[in-house]
Design an enzyme around this catalytic site. Sequence first.
Site, short mmCIF file in Angstrom:
data_model
loop_
_atom_site.label_atom_id
_atom_site.label_comp_id
_atom_site.label_asym_id
_atom_site.label_seq_id
_atom_site.Cartn_x
_atom_site.Cartn_y
_atom_site.Cartn_z
N ASP A 148 -0.16 -7.40 1.92
CA ASP A 148 0.36 -6.03 1.88
C ASP A 148 1.89 -6.03 1.89
OD1 ASP A 148 0.45 -3.31 1.78
OD2 ASP A 148 -0.30 -2.99 3.84
N HIS A 153 0.81 -1.22 0.00
CA HIS A 153 0.00 0.00 0.00
C HIS A 153 0.84 1.27 0.00
CE1 HIS A 153 0.30 0.37 4.50
NE2 HIS A 153 0.14 1.65 4.23
N GLN A 190 0.84 6.24 11.31
CA GLN A 190 0.93 6.72 9.93
C GLN A 190 2.37 7.14 9.60
OE1 GLN A 190 -1.93 5.30 9.85
NE2 GLN A 190 -2.73 6.83 11.25
N GLY A 191 2.86 6.69 8.46
CA GLY A 191 4.22 6.99 8.04
C GLY A 191 5.19 5.87 8.39
N ASP A 192 4.77 4.99 9.30
CA ASP A 192 5.60 3.83 9.66
C ASP A 192 5.37 2.66 8.71
OD1 ASP A 192 6.80 5.00 11.94
OD2 ASP A 192 5.04 4.50 13.16
N SER A 193 4.30 2.72 7.95
CA SER A 193 3.94 1.63 7.03
C SER A 193 5.11 1.18 6.20
CB SER A 193 2.83 2.07 6.08
OG SER A 193 1.60 1.99 6.71
N1 ARG Z 1 -1.25 2.62 7.19
C1 ARG Z 1 -0.25 3.32 7.95
C2 ARG Z 1 0.79 3.93 7.03
O1 ARG Z 1 0.51 4.03 5.85
C3 ARG Z 1 0.34 2.46 9.05
C4 ARG Z 1 -0.64 2.37 10.14
C5 ARG Z 1 -0.21 1.53 11.27
N2 ARG Z 1 -1.21 1.79 12.27
C6 ARG Z 1 -1.19 1.29 13.50
N3 ARG Z 1 -2.11 1.69 14.31
N4 ARG Z 1 -0.28 0.40 13.87
O2 ARG Z 1 1.78 4.48 7.44
#
Ligand code: ARG
Length: 265
Positions: free
Chosen positions: A128, A83, A217-220
Amino acid sequence: MTGKFKFRAVLAAAVVAVASAGALAPAEARTPPPGTNIVGGTTASTAQVPWMIALNNSRSSSPVGQYCGATLVKANKIVTAAHCMGQAMSTYTAIQGRDNLNSTTGGKTSKISKIWKDPLYGRAAGHDVAVLTLATPFTGVATLPLETSRAADAVGARPTTYGYGETEGTGPANRLQKVVVPVLGDAYCRSVYASYDYVANGEICAGYKAGGKDSCQGDSGGPLVLNGRLFGVVSWGIGCADAGNPGVYAEVASYAAALTTQINN
Ligand code: ARG
């Protein structure tokens, strides 16, 4: 199933603002609003985790380009989240050995020359994962091996996740953070995320039932590390570090065969 995913794609931009409201799993990659990385973690050093990669993007809403994480698994291959791959290939830069993304120097950088996304991502739950080829290999840097046993996903295991993403004010922005997130088990996420697409054979449920510490967010795309192996890839969650809403990580062992094929070619 197909319709639902198309619906999500159309709404992706709008959902950024209301991440906790929609049936968006995994969420689109998105970056921290100013002032607001890993939640509840501590500062980490790339000298200790040389395989940690910042996957920056020139179209990121982050002023410093922070976008996603990744893991060096071979001199010229990194593993990230599927993603995270919504932008044109030329807009990505992989950065190794830089603790602070507010700096534009230090460490090694490379553009991306090839993208492999799991072909089932967006068509089935999970999947993913992506493997990117570095135009300029990070020669001489330690790599992380993949976890290949699904038995590693056991309640009580204590993996660590790393990232430059959102801290929700619990740490400095754009600096590598780490946090231990215990494995809560598939049954827990199946229950709390009953209206989402949690998949036991393909995802890992990790964090704290009471909240407080999580990826965000941003850790993905970044690593979840257990026993010196790449155990998971940061994928999604509803909010960050909220009670009853743990982090969901792509389960590397579930996809190890396909990943290994890509890493070796
Ligand atoms: N989808 C997020 C990203 O694009 C990562 C989210 C992880 N969230 C969590 N609650 N562990 O960076």
